[in-house]
Motif scaffolding. Structure first.
Motif, PDB file in Angstrom:
ATOM      1  N   LEU A   1       0.833  -1.208   0.000  1.00  0.00           N
ATOM      2  CA  LEU A   1       0.000   0.000   0.000  1.00  0.00           C
ATOM      3  C   LEU A   1       0.869   1.262   0.000  1.00  0.00           C
ATOM      4  O   LEU A   1       0.605   2.205  -0.755  1.00  0.00           O
ATOM      5  N   ILE A   2       1.934   1.254   0.841  1.00  0.00           N
ATOM      6  CA  ILE A   2       2.816   2.421   0.865  1.00  0.00           C
ATOM      7  C   ILE A   2       3.466   2.612  -0.500  1.00  0.00           C
ATOM      8  O   ILE A   2       3.541   3.719  -1.033  1.00  0.00           O
ATOM      9  N   GLY A   3       3.885   1.496  -1.107  1.00  0.00           N
ATOM     10  CA  GLY A   3       4.504   1.557  -2.428  1.00  0.00           C
ATOM     11  C   GLY A   3       3.547   2.137  -3.460  1.00  0.00           C
ATOM     12  O   GLY A   3       3.924   2.990  -4.266  1.00  0.00           O
ATOM     13  N   LEU A   4       2.286   1.675  -3.411  1.00  0.00           N
ATOM     14  CA  LEU A   4       1.288   2.177  -4.363  1.00  0.00           C
ATOM     15  C   LEU A   4       1.049   3.667  -4.160  1.00  0.00           C
ATOM     16  O   LEU A   4       0.927   4.432  -5.118  1.00  0.00           O
ATOM     17  N   PHE A   5       1.038   4.078  -2.883  1.00  0.00           N
ATOM     18  CA  PHE A   5       0.837   5.501  -2.593  1.00  0.00           C
ATOM     19  C   PHE A   5       1.970   6.327  -3.203  1.00  0.00           C
ATOM     20  O   PHE A   5       1.729   7.366  -3.818  1.00  0.00           O
ATOM     21  N   ALA A   6       3.207   5.815  -3.056  1.00  0.00           N
ATOM     22  CA  ALA A   6       4.352   6.540  -3.614  1.00  0.00           C
ATOM     23  C   ALA A   6       4.221   6.653  -5.123  1.00  0.00           C
ATOM     24  O   ALA A   6       4.464   7.717  -5.709  1.00  0.00           O
ATOM     25  N   LEU A   7       3.801   5.570  -5.768  1.00  0.00           N
ATOM     26  CA  LEU A   7       3.653   5.599  -7.227  1.00  0.00           C
ATOM     27  C   LEU A   7       2.552   6.580  -7.639  1.00  0.00           C
ATOM     28  O   LEU A   7       2.689   7.331  -8.601  1.00  0.00           O
ATOM     29  N   TRP A   8       1.480   6.560  -6.854  1.00  0.00           N
ATOM     30  CA  TRP A   8       0.338   7.420  -7.166  1.00  0.00           C
ATOM     31  C   TRP A   8       0.728   8.890  -7.040  1.00  0.00           C
ATOM     32  O   TRP A   8       0.441   9.708  -7.911  1.00  0.00           O
ATOM     33  N   GLU A   9       1.439   9.220  -5.955  1.00  0.00           N
ATOM     34  CA  GLU A   9       1.906  10.596  -5.763  1.00  0.00           C
ATOM     35  C   GLU A   9       2.930  10.957  -6.827  1.00  0.00           C
ATOM     36  O   GLU A   9       2.943  12.074  -7.332  1.00  0.00           O
ATOM     37  N   GLY A  10       3.803   9.990  -7.143  1.00  0.00           N
ATOM     38  CA  GLY A  10       4.850  10.224  -8.135  1.00  0.00           C
ATOM     39  C   GLY A  10       4.254  10.581  -9.486  1.00  0.00           C
ATOM     40  O   GLY A  10       4.794  11.411 -10.223  1.00  0.00           O
ATOM     41  N   ALA A  11       3.120   9.967  -9.800  1.00  0.00           N
ATOM     42  CA  ALA A  11       2.485  10.217 -11.094  1.00  0.00           C
ATOM     43  C   ALA A  11       2.025  11.667 -11.218  1.00  0.00           C
ATOM     44  O   ALA A  11       1.877  12.194 -12.310  1.00  0.00           O
ATOM     45  N   LYS A  12       1.799  12.310 -10.052  1.00  0.00           N
ATOM     46  CA  LYS A  12       1.307  13.691 -10.092  1.00  0.00           C
ATOM     47  C   LYS A  12       2.431  14.721 -10.159  1.00  0.00           C
ATOM     48  O   LYS A  12       2.187  15.904 -10.278  1.00  0.00           O
ATOM     49  N   MET A  13       3.691  14.238 -10.008  1.00  0.00           N
ATOM     50  CA  MET A  13       4.793  15.197  -9.983  1.00  0.00           C
ATOM     51  C   MET A  13       5.153  15.630 -11.398  1.00  0.00           C
ATOM     52  O   MET A  13       5.017  14.854 -12.340  1.00  0.00           O
ATOM     53  N   PRO A  14       5.632  16.880 -11.531  1.00  0.00           N
ATOM     54  CA  PRO A  14       5.937  17.369 -12.869  1.00  0.00           C
ATOM     55  C   PRO A  14       7.104  16.601 -13.487  1.00  0.00           C
ATOM     56  O   PRO A  14       8.044  16.217 -12.802  1.00  0.00           O
ATOM     57  N   ALA A  15       7.024  16.383 -14.801  1.00  0.00           N
ATOM     58  CA  ALA A  15       8.115  15.694 -15.494  1.00  0.00           C
ATOM     59  C   ALA A  15       9.237  16.690 -15.739  1.00  0.00           C
ATOM     60  O   ALA A  15       9.021  17.890 -15.772  1.00  0.00           O
ATOM     61  N   ASP A  16      10.436  16.175 -15.870  1.00  0.00           N
ATOM     62  CA  ASP A  16      11.548  17.066 -16.163  1.00  0.00           C
ATOM     63  C   ASP A  16      12.018  16.779 -17.584  1.00  0.00           C
ATOM     64  O   ASP A  16      12.487  15.687 -17.871  1.00  0.00           O
ATOM     65  N   VAL A  17      11.855  17.787 -18.451  1.00  0.00           N
ATOM     66  CA  VAL A  17      12.164  17.532 -19.848  1.00  0.00           C
ATOM     67  C   VAL A  17      13.658  17.509 -20.112  1.00  0.00           C
ATOM     68  O   VAL A  17      14.133  16.752 -20.939  1.00  0.00           O
TER      69      VAL A  17
END
Lengths: 154, 509, 319
Positions: free
Chosen positions: A14-30
């Motif tokens: 669950l913690i891992g999924l939360f990290a992935l979910w939050e990570g998906a919302k972070m801005p990409a770095d071009v």
């Protein structure tokens, strides 16, 4: 330990999924290809992986060690829960009420919980300990402690 | 630069005056007290006392600050051994062996070894600093983002060695710790991650409160449950120094860890905490009985304590010869030098070579002062463990909270301490080792920030990671140590399982 | 009714005399100064040196408390939220104007009551001694000719030196890569070690390495030349119209009675003028730039607008 390991594994996932979910919302770095989400995503995935290994091991009966089950009737468990409650109260009131009164009450209460009964000891020791800690931090090292209700007197 | 023997003797003579010796002793004593209190680090101790040196002669001021630095590095081990509270982050590795020793009734043996190892490490650090500064400082400047990344990876390879009896759980702890370390501002873009909109979380959970919570507060919860079952601990303190056998037994580790500690200290940005863990991992990997580590093995204690004290000598090297601080404490010392009108770096060697040699001498004498003051204090420190547990345990809780608060007067840090205390307790109960979290918190930001920094510099070309010899060397070392420790860990797990079975058999019989 | 109004009158009178007495007697107990940055850092050392002198004039102990974290947000917030009784003062720094545009804090300088500005340090563009350019123009031309080669270190993403470097690059129209470090010191170390090409931090932070002959300053982003390095031209002299400073000052939470504010300001102004503090500042190569409350307020207003505009154009502000 088998059940505990499975539960631990699920929490890990669950913690891992939360990290992935939050990570998906972070801005990409071009520019640099790896942005703010690179580490959290990688770690989230790794945590899920290790958690699954733990669960698989547990299901296959390869858990190590034993856990003493919790029984509320057990004196030790009761003391643990009382400490948890007392500790939480300490943390919550130490700022509004102030370090000195909170620490004295907490110490007296905890010594009583841990089996001290002598009234003289319960009256004197907590005050002495509190005073010593306060003097060292507040007066010698000049680091401020929460003053609380005593703010106007200290 | 040639070594100037006559100047060195003259400097020793200057420092060996009653006034300076006295001030060193004051510094050492203050340092030991500050270092042994939870939450108060060597950095904080030096920073708090810098203002006292305004307007004092340079040698006096610097000698006192050096005394505090060395004293605090040793002081951290006292509370680590006696009450499982790392007085300073550098003492966290000392807990691993020191606390089990104290629980076994060997507090005196642990304390005296910690003191001797600190002294030994300190002297080695001071010697290397005196005689090899120019060579070592050139090495320090070679460290750029790529090298730091490689160093962090090498450090993280130690995690396997501190995983306890289940490697999977150790890795889970480590990854969880790394995730915690990614909370807060992203080091390169500044994006706030996992902060839940809280200002206090913008730099991640505060390190010292996390450390105190995980180790000290969790043990308080553990302790209260056992009251009555445990007999009062006895501390046999019949000596001030470790026995000849103990010293002989640990001598190899003392020497090796002191050198490791000095080198890691000399790398700007890497301090005593990393040095202690790397040396500890090294000691465990090369031991014939790695399964005994974590249960009070004296050479593990000797390794971590000598490394973190050697680190102070190492950290002074780039400060003096390059004007670049080697760790957080020397960064504060840099400010103290400047206030004295001294600019550390090559100019200091040209213009104030006498003060450079006096600092070498102060550093060396500080180690001896620490040894004597420590010896005088050992009986007193060990008394702590004789205090009734019913009084000591609640006091540890209060002291932990106060220490967490004192760092930056923020009540949020007190909440953090309790939260991590609960987390630490639950993790201990279900056999998840805590030290990997700690190592991850120290090295995680270093690994991430420097990897990304390297990527910025190379415009995203990963080949930069293998373009530099030191970095490649460190990464090869990391892989080797990882493989060695995984092999060792399998052995450890097997032997521990054997021992447990034998133990159970004994009980059922 | 009569009784009640009498009672109200009495309490008002009592309260009045009480507070007047409190005002006259200020300070009755030690005063706390909040420093939003770590103990031992540049801001902390400056504040401690100044407060040590101010104690003599205030007549009570002044304790410096470091409330750090959140890139200065926590300390500034603590100053803002402190009891406005004059027993809590704070040092405010440049970040008070750079945090709000990033959407990181719910307050601006307008939530504080500024007392005085203490210093302001301009950014300086510094490179290695052996670099093939020795002017700002030369540096920028080199950057244009070799796109993607120039890396400029700064102290943290979105920090004052990041903005300064970004502004200089924008004004000259060159592409550079900004490399954030964990503070100015590590960035300078990386430059000495040759891992990056330049840093844009204050003169004080590179002074030692410049004097040791490892680094050279190409230009300072200020209106006039630096006192320690008078040979170094300003950006403006070299045809690049950029001025950028960090600054530090004192402030109290809103609502502190005027007479108490006057006492604090007076004590700190005397401390500022003292020989000891001036000597300290010279040793630490701090660029002292005193402004009284009125000027400081005007300065803060203008600085806030400037910083916000720059951060927007650099893409550092919150969209």
């Amino acid at each position: 330990m088998k059940v505990a390991d499975i539960v631990g594994g699920i929490i890990g996932i669950l913690i891992g999924l939360f990290a992935l979910w939050e990570g998906a919302k972070m801005p990409a770095d071009v520019v640099m290809k790896i942005g703010p989400s690179f580490f959290p995503n990688m770690l989230g995935a790794l945590l899920i992986l290790f958690s699954m290994v733990l669960i698989v091991n547990a299901v296959r009966g390869r858990s190590k060690g034993k856990v003493e089950p919790y029984r509320l009737s057990d004196k030790g468990v009761q003391r643990g829960l009382i400490t948890l409650a007392a500790g939480s109260v300490f943390v919550l009131v130490v700022e509004p009420i102030g370090f000195i009164p909170t620490a004295i009450v907490f110490l007296t209460f905890m010594m009583r919980v841990m089996g001290k009964r002598s009234p003289l000891l319960l009256a004197v020791t907590p005050a002495l300990i509190t005073a010593a800690v306060w003097l060292v931090f507040e007066k010698v090292l000049v680091l401020s402690m929460p003053a609380g209700v005593l703010a106007d007197y200290l | 630069m040639d070594f100037n023997w006559s100047l060195m003797f003259a400097s020793y003579a200057t420092v060996f005056s009653p006034g300076v010796l006295f001030i060193i002793c004051v510094g050492i004593t203050a340092g030991i007290v500050i270092g042994s209190l939870p939450g108060l680090t060597a950095t904080m101790g030096v920073a708090l006392l810098v203002p006292l040196t305004f307007g004092r002669p340079p040698l006096e001021s610097l000698a006192m600050l050096i005394g505090i630095y060395c004293g605090a590095m040793y002081g951290g081990s006292i509370s680590a051994i006696l009450i499982r509270t790392p007085g300073t982050p550098a003492a966290a590795a000392t807990i691993l062996e020191g606390y089990p020793m104290a629980r076994r009734g060997e507090a005196g043996r642990a304390l005296s070894m910690a003191l001797f190892a600190s002294f030994f490490g300190g002297v080695c650090g001071a010697l290397i600093m005196t005689f090899a500064s120019p060579i070592v400082s050139g090495f320090a400047l070679e460290f750029g983002p790529v090298e730091y990344f490689a160093l962090a990876i090498f450090g993280l390879s130690v995690i396997v060695s501190i995983s306890g009896r289940s490697l999977v759980k150790g890795m889970m702890s480590a990854v969880f710790g790394l995730l915690i370390s990614s909370i807060g501002f992203d080091p390169i873009s500044g994006f706030p991650r996992f902060t839940f909109g809280m200002m206090e979380m913008m730099e991640g959970p505060p390190f010292i409160p996390t450390l105190i919570g995980l180790f000290a507060v969790s043990e308080v919860f553990n302790e209260v449950q056992k009251t009555g079952q445990l007999q009062q601990l006895k501390a046999k303190v019949d000596r001030f120094l470790p026995t000849w056998e103990d010293i002989k037994h640990c001598f190899k580790h003392l020497c090796r860890s002191s050198v490791i500690g000095t080198f890691i200290g000399s790398i700007p940005g890497a301090g005593g905490d990393i040095a202690a863990f790397v040396s500890y991992g090294q000691a465990k990997r090369t031991s014939k009985h790695p399964e005994r580590f974590g249960h009070g093995q004296i050479e593990g204690l000797a390794a971590s304590e000598s490394a973190n004290n050697a680190c102070s000598g190492g950290a002074m090297i780039p400060l003096l010869s390059l004007g670049v601080p080697g760790d957080a404490v020397t960064a504060v010392l840099l400010g103290a030098f400047i206030i004295q009108g001294l600019q550390p770096g090559p100019m200091l060697y040209k213009e104030n070579i006498d003060i450079v040699y006096q600092i070498f001498a102060s550093m060396m004498l500080a180690q001896f002062a620490m040894l004597f003051i420590g010896m005088a204090g050992i009986r007193l420190f060990a008394k702590v463990i004789l205090v009734d547990r019913a009084i000591l345990t609640p006091t540890i809780f209060v002291l932990s909270m106060v220490g967490a608060f004192a760092m930056r007067s923020n009540i949020f840090d007190v909440y953090t301490t309790l939260a991590f205390g609960i987390l630490g307790y639950v993790m201990m109960r279900y056999d998840y080792p805590l030290s990997p979290i700690l190592l991850a918190l120290i090295l995680g930001p270093m690994a991430e920030a420097n990897l990304r920094r390297a990527m910025v510099i190379s415009s995203g070309d990963p080949s930069i990671l293998v373009s530099r010899p030191i970095a490649v060397g460190l990464m090869v070392l990391a892989v080797v140590s990882l493989l060695m420790s995984i092999r060792g860990q399998k052995q450890v797990e097997a032997r521990l399982a054997e021992m447990e079975q034998a133990f159970e058999k004994e009980i059922t019989d | 009714m009569k009784m009640k109004s009498l009672f109200v009158g009495m309490t008002a009178l009592l309260a009045g005399t009480f507070s007047a007495a409190a005002l006259a007697a200020y300070p009755e107990k030690p005063v706390t100064v909040i420093c939003p940055w770590t103990a031992g850092g540049g801001t902390d050392v400056l504040l401690r040196a100044l407060s040590k002198e101010a104690e003599k004039h205030l007549g009570k102990t002044i304790n410096v408390v470091n409330q750090t974290g959140g890139a200065g947000a926590i300390g500034h917030n603590a100053i803002r939220a402190a009891r406005p009784d004059g027993y809590t003062i704070g040092m405010i720094t440049f970040e008070l104007n750079s945090l709000p545009p990033q959407g990181l804090v719910p307050f601006t300088w307008k939530d504080f009551d500024p007392l005085m500005r203490i210093n302001s340090d301009p950014a300086a563009l510094t490179v290695r001694k052996d670099a093939p350019y020795s002017t700002v123009r030369g540096f920028m031309d080199h950057a244009k000719a070799n796109p993607g080669e120039i890396t400029i270190g700064n102290s943290a993403p979105g920090s004052v030196w990041h903005i300064a470097a970004g502004l200089a690059a924008e004004k000259t129209g060159v592409q550079v890569k900004h490399v954030p470090f964990d503070g100015a010191q590590p960035a300078v170390t990386a430059l000495v070690g040759g891992h990056i090409k330049a840093v844009a931090v204050s003169v004080a932070e590179v002074r030692g390495q410049v004097q040791a002959g490892n680094l050279k300053i190409l230009g300072v982003m200020s209106g006039e030349r630096d006192k320690i390095f008078p040979d170094v031209p300003t950006f403006k002299e070299q045809g690049v119209d950029v001025e950028f400073y960090t600054w530090r000052g004192l402030a109290v939470p809103k609502g502190v009675p005027a007479p108490i504010k006057a006492k604090i300001s007076d004590a700190y102004k005397k401390a500022f003028d003292s020989k000891e503090f001036q000597e300290f500042a010279a040793k630490a190569s701090l660029n002292l730039a005193y402004q009284n409350a009125a000027d400081f307020t005007k300065f803060l207003d203008q600085n806030y607008k400037d910083v916000e505009a720059v951060m927007k154009s650099l893409g550092l502000a919150k969209k």
